[in-house]
Write a protein that holds these residues in place. Structure first.
Motif, mmCIF file in Angstrom:
data_model
loop_
_atom_site.group_PDB
_atom_site.id
_atom_site.type_symbol
_atom_site.label_atom_id
_atom_site.label_comp_id
_atom_site.label_asym_id
_atom_site.label_seq_id
_atom_site.Cartn_x
_atom_site.Cartn_y
_atom_site.Cartn_z
ATOM 1 N N ALA A 68 -31.078 -15.841 -21.303
ATOM 2 C CA ALA A 68 -29.620 -15.814 -21.136
ATOM 3 C C ALA A 68 -29.130 -14.473 -20.624
ATOM 4 C CB ALA A 68 -28.945 -16.143 -22.467
ATOM 5 N N ALA A 69 -29.811 -13.383 -21.012
ATOM 6 C CA ALA A 69 -29.366 -12.044 -20.619
ATOM 7 C C ALA A 69 -29.907 -11.617 -19.266
ATOM 8 C CB ALA A 69 -29.800 -11.029 -21.675
ATOM 9 N N ARG A 70 -30.955 -12.283 -18.788
ATOM 10 C CA ARG A 70 -31.626 -11.823 -17.571
ATOM 11 C C ARG A 70 -30.731 -11.842 -16.338
ATOM 12 N NH1 ARG A 70 -37.274 -14.518 -16.543
ATOM 13 N NH2 ARG A 70 -37.604 -13.395 -18.520
ATOM 14 N N ALA B 74 -27.340 -11.731 -16.019
ATOM 15 C CA ALA B 74 -26.230 -10.778 -16.176
ATOM 16 C C ALA B 74 -25.247 -10.861 -15.024
ATOM 17 C CB ALA B 74 -26.768 -9.355 -16.313
ATOM 18 N N PRO C 117 -20.879 -16.102 -15.316
ATOM 19 C CA PRO C 117 -22.093 -16.541 -16.011
ATOM 20 C C PRO C 117 -22.414 -18.008 -15.786
ATOM 21 C CG PRO C 117 -20.275 -16.359 -17.552
ATOM 22 C CD PRO C 117 -19.780 -15.821 -16.247
ATOM 23 N N GLN D 166 -26.251 -18.251 -19.781
ATOM 24 C CA GLN D 166 -25.656 -16.947 -20.060
ATOM 25 C C GLN D 166 -24.349 -17.103 -20.822
ATOM 26 O OE1 GLN D 166 -25.043 -14.443 -16.624
ATOM 27 N NE2 GLN D 166 -23.751 -13.002 -17.749
ATOM 28 N N GLY E 35 -25.213 -17.859 -24.439
ATOM 29 C CA GLY E 35 -25.689 -16.657 -25.116
ATOM 30 C C GLY E 35 -24.560 -15.697 -25.435
ATOM 31 N N GLU E 36 -23.665 -15.493 -24.482
ATOM 32 C CA GLU E 36 -22.528 -14.600 -24.705
ATOM 33 C C GLU E 36 -21.583 -15.161 -25.761
ATOM 34 O OE1 GLU E 36 -20.756 -14.052 -20.907
ATOM 35 O OE2 GLU E 36 -22.295 -12.639 -20.196
#
Length: 278
Positions: free
Chosen positions: A68-70, A72, A76, A80, A83-84
């Motif tokens: 999810a962070a990859r 960025a 989003p 992502q 995840g955020e």
């Protein structure tokens, strides 16, 4: 013949109980390896289903949030965004609200980790072919509660000093006189000694009871529909199956709430330990 003996003599499905949580080992090991090395485990060693699920939960949490962070991205994608959303929920809805804007950020990783870890291990209870909430084994919530105990006490000692922290946790603000002879031991017992126990029991008991109910109604439905000759067995089996589905739906909420409450209480304890006044 008593009612108890009559029930014991009656045929039926095995009664669910604590023994249903003692799962057989997946990989028993007596401590010796094929190349002749013995690790001194006289009582043997085994790998159980809950152990595998705990390790798998770590992999799931790390892999999901790393993925999810990859990207960025400014806009989003779905992963992502999810995840955020979870991270923001823990950061703003739990950490910031209970620790304040000055101290919350450094405790967000810990709170986020225990929320995600408890969340995944709770929801194993509703995953087909897994169907076992790891937190129904008391050792796992106890370990997380003890880590939480070390962190909030450590944070309080670092902020107030050892003696100052003991006073902070055991002497209520504005209280003086002989009443302190009663209040100080009670506050010490409540704030220092019993918190990890209450944290553990709240999570463990809820997961244990919920899983036991699911086992009860699933076994009852299967036996009544497939093996009983009683004319009332079919409607009773259908009712038991409906209750199984209803409790499963309720568990969807309960499992989330238990992860939230555990994390919320951890944040509250840290915030109280850092506060200027008890």
């Amino acid at each position: 013949m008593t009612l108890a003996s009559t029930l014991a003599a009656a045929s039926g499905p095995p009664a669910p109980g604590p023994h249903d949580f003692n799962l057989p080992s997946i990989l028993p090991w007596n401590g010796s390896t094929s190349w002749g090395v013995n690790f001194g485990l006289e009582d043997g060693f085994f790998i159980s289903k809950p152990m595998v699920l705990v390790v798998l939960s770590l992999i799931i949490v790390i892999a999901l949030f790393a993925a999810a962070a990859r990207p960025a991205a400014v806009v989003p994608g779905r992963l992502q965004f999810a995840g955020e959303l979870v991270y923001g929920f823990v950061r703003d809805g739990i950490a910031r609200d209970n620790l304040g804007s000055k101290d919350y950020q450094r405790f967000v990783p810990f709170l986020f980790a225990i929320f995600a870890f408890v969340f995944v291990n709770n929801y194993y209870g509703l995953v087909p072919f897994v169907q076992f909430p790891v937190m129904s084994h008391i050792g796992f919530p106890l370990a997380i509660a003890l880590v939480t105990w070390v962190i909030y006490n450590g944070a309080g000692i670092a902020r107030h000093g050892f003696v100052g922290y003991l006073k902070h946790e055991t002497v209520p603000g504005g209280m003086k006189g002989p009443i302190l002879l009663l209040l100080v031991p009670l506050e010490f017992l409540s704030n220092i000694l019993l918190r990890p126990i209450t944290l553990t029991l709240r999570l463990f008991a809820t997961m244990f009871a919920g899983h036991l109910l699911l086992v009860l109604f699933s076994l009852g439905a299967g036996y009544l529909l497939l093996h009983s000759d009683n004319p009332l067995a079919i409607p009773a089996g259908i009712a038991s199956g409906i209750l199984f589905v209803a409790i499963s739906c309720l568990e969807l909420l309960v499992m989330f709430l238990q992860a939230y409450v555990f994390t919320l209480l951890a944040a509250m304890y840290i915030g109280e330990a850092l506060a200027d006044e008890h």
